[in-house]
Design an enzyme around this catalytic site. Structure first.
Site, PDB file in Angstrom:
ATOM      1  N   GLY A  61       0.805  -0.980   0.035  1.00 42.46           N
ATOM      2  CA  GLY A  61      -0.117   0.008  -0.058  1.00 42.46           C
ATOM      3  C   GLY A  61       0.838   1.201  -0.093  1.00 42.46           C
ATOM      4  N   ARG A  62       0.301   2.551   0.473  1.00 43.58           N
ATOM      5  CA  ARG A  62       0.892   3.647   0.443  1.00 43.58           C
ATOM      6  C   ARG A  62       2.210   3.354   1.307  1.00 43.58           C
ATOM      7  NH1 ARG A  62      -4.908   5.962   1.476  1.00 43.58           N
ATOM      8  NH2 ARG A  62      -4.624   3.879   2.715  1.00 43.58           N
ATOM      9  N   ILE A  63       2.287   2.932   2.644  1.00 44.95           N
ATOM     10  CA  ILE A  63       3.565   2.712   3.331  1.00 44.95           C
ATOM     11  C   ILE A  63       4.426   1.856   2.602  1.00 44.95           C
ATOM     12  CG2 ILE A  63       4.351   2.262   5.697  1.00 44.95           C
ATOM     13  CD1 ILE A  63       1.589   3.096   6.834  1.00 44.95           C
ATOM     14  N   ARG A 104      -1.901  -8.508  -2.398  1.00 41.94           N
ATOM     15  CA  ARG A 104      -2.986  -9.284  -2.896  1.00 41.94           C
ATOM     16  C   ARG A 104      -3.313  -8.882  -4.217  1.00 41.94           C
ATOM     17  NH1 ARG A 104      -7.349  -7.799   1.869  1.00 41.94           N
ATOM     18  NH2 ARG A 104      -6.029  -5.955   1.660  1.00 41.94           N
ATOM     19  N   THR A 105      -3.087  -7.922  -4.540  1.00 40.32           N
ATOM     20  CA  THR A 105      -3.221  -7.266  -5.980  1.00 40.32           C
ATOM     21  C   THR A 105      -1.802  -6.780  -6.356  1.00 40.32           C
ATOM     22  OG1 THR A 105      -4.546  -5.486  -5.241  1.00 40.32           O
ATOM     23  CG2 THR A 105      -5.757  -7.126  -6.168  1.00 40.32           C
ATOM     24  N   ILE A 136       5.994  -3.780  10.985  1.00 45.10           N
ATOM     25  CA  ILE A 136       5.139  -2.520  11.399  1.00 45.10           C
ATOM     26  C   ILE A 136       3.999  -2.370  11.038  1.00 45.10           C
ATOM     27  CG2 ILE A 136       7.384  -1.184  11.208  1.00 45.10           C
ATOM     28  CD1 ILE A 136       6.273  -0.045   8.479  1.00 45.10           C
ATOM     29  N   ARG A 142       0.689  -5.284  11.924  1.00 42.05           N
ATOM     30  CA  ARG A 142       0.047  -5.717  13.343  1.00 42.05           C
ATOM     31  C   ARG A 142       0.692  -6.766  13.907  1.00 42.05           C
ATOM     32  NH1 ARG A 142      -1.091  -1.272  13.114  1.00 42.05           N
ATOM     33  NH2 ARG A 142      -3.355  -0.293  13.409  1.00 42.05           N
ATOM     34  N   GLU A 179      -0.184  -6.705  22.558  1.00 41.04           N
ATOM     35  CA  GLU A 179       0.434  -5.526  23.064  1.00 41.04           C
ATOM     36  C   GLU A 179      -0.774  -4.780  24.027  1.00 41.04           C
ATOM     37  OE1 GLU A 179       1.326  -3.734  18.922  1.00 41.04           O
ATOM     38  OE2 GLU A 179      -0.077  -2.171  19.551  1.00 41.04           O
ATOM     39  N   HIS A 225       5.063   0.195  19.407  1.00 36.40           N
ATOM     40  CA  HIS A 225       3.966   0.694  18.291  1.00 36.40           C
ATOM     41  C   HIS A 225       4.133   2.353  18.185  1.00 36.40           C
ATOM     42  CE1 HIS A 225       0.007  -0.306  16.596  1.00 36.40           C
ATOM     43  NE2 HIS A 225       0.450   0.780  15.819  1.00 36.40           N
TER      44      HIS A 225
END
Ligand code: 8YV
Length: 327
Positions: free
Chosen positions: A156-158, A179-180, A238, A240, A269, A287
């Site tokens: 994704g973006r990160i 996934r895609t 980073i 979950r 956590e 976190h």
């Protein structure tokens, strides 16, 4: 007409609470206080909206106990703490805080790659303990970062931000699995190549997990996956905590099947598996990947803006669902 009642369930910047107080009747947790889930639900019971963070679960049971609830604004990009299907079915709007944390979180992901590969925290602890008495050629000799292969699971973006740091800043070969598959133009901008999961595990020198946590992604890295990685590789999480089987990770690190790990997120956590605390070759942070002052302020403001826009009737700015209005 009376103002909507909003619960601010985690301590947040006073100026943001003040801004919310200009629009809503606010009940805000005091700084230094922490509510149990039961306490959270008890206080939410007569509210129309809430500003929450990852530690608060909002599921069907909570929704049933809070008949007035119309809007839950999550101050994080990940929203695995929300049962989005239950919220949608009940007609409750949910929102998150994407984009404003992308670059900051990517910075931290890359910092953890560096810290694990170059054994920074282990070395610092050694120095502080007064154990540095002479120089040795192999003292804290770690793994190479520049020119190595960076694997990213979740693009994704990160993930894309981390890929760019690796490719452009450190001359790394970047491979990813998602996934895609991304559009060719985005792949080119990130200098990243799509591979299937077995190739990602086998070829990455540094593997970063940054995918959303879903039921399907639970323990996506377990004993079998760790066994496919290079013994010289590092693993960074980073995303979950539940993405990694911590018991399997501890076993792999102990057995030398993985060089090092760096974890910002944990299965239970804020409790941390004691087995991790004992290991020298794992970097542990509480976190904080998005934790810079400007970014946390931007997240808090976006979370507040989502509430304000929703209750003013304009719709949430960054919604994660599209419910029909709650009856
Ligand atoms: C949050 C995060 O600070 O945005 C996320 O998904 O993990 C962090 O940026 C944390 O979840 C607290 O809400």
């Amino acid at each position: 007409m009376s103002q909507p009642r909003v619960l601010v369930a985690s301590p947040v910047f006073p100026e943001v609470v003040q801004r919310l107080a200009g629009h809503f009747e606010i009940e805000a947790i005091a700084d230094g206080e922490a509510w149990s889930q039961e306490e959270f639900v008890r206080r939410l019971a007569d509210k129309d909206g809430a500003l929450v963070m990852g530690g608060h679960r909002v599921d069907a049971g909570v929704i049933a106990a809070c008949p007035r609830l119309r809007m839950v604004s999550n101050m994080s990009v990940g929203y695995n703490n929300l049962d989005v299907d239950a919220l949608t079915a009940a007609g409750v709007q949910a929102s998150n805080t994407p984009d404003v944390l992308t670059e900051t979180t990517a910075d931290f992901g890359f910092a953890l790659v560096m810290a694990a590969a170059r054994r920074m925290l282990e070395a610092e602890k050694f120095l502080r303990a007064g154990q540095w008495t002479r120089w040795r050629y192999d003292m804290f000799a770690g793994c190479e970062v520049h020119g190595s292969t960076l694997g990213i699971l979740g693009m994704g973006r990160i993930g894309q931000g981390i890929a760019q740091r690796g490719a452009y800043g450190f001359g790394m070969e970047v491979i990813y699995h998602n996934r895609t598959r991304l559009d060719a133009t985005i792949e080119a901008a990130c200098q990243a190549r799509y591979v299937e999961m077995p190739a990602l595990l086998a070829r990455a020198d540094h593997l970063v997990l940054v995918l959303p946590y879903t039921r399907e992604a639970h323990h996506i890295i377990g004993a079998a996956e760790l066994a496919c990685m290079k013994p010289t590789a590092t693993l960074v999480n980073i995303g979950r905590g539940g993405l990694v089987d911590e018991t399997a990770l501890i076993a792999a690190l102990k057995a030398g099947k993985l060089a090092a790990a760096a974890l910002d997120v944990f299965e239970g956590e804020p409790q941390v598996n004691p087995g991790l605390l004992e290991l020298p070759n794992v970097v542990l942070t509480p976190h904080i990947a998005s934790a810079t002052v400007p970014t946390r302020l931007a997240m808090a403001n976006l979370a507040a803006d989502n509430l304000i826009a929703f209750f003013e009737g304009h719709g949430a700015l960054t919604p994660v669902n599209t419910p029909a209005a709650r009856s």
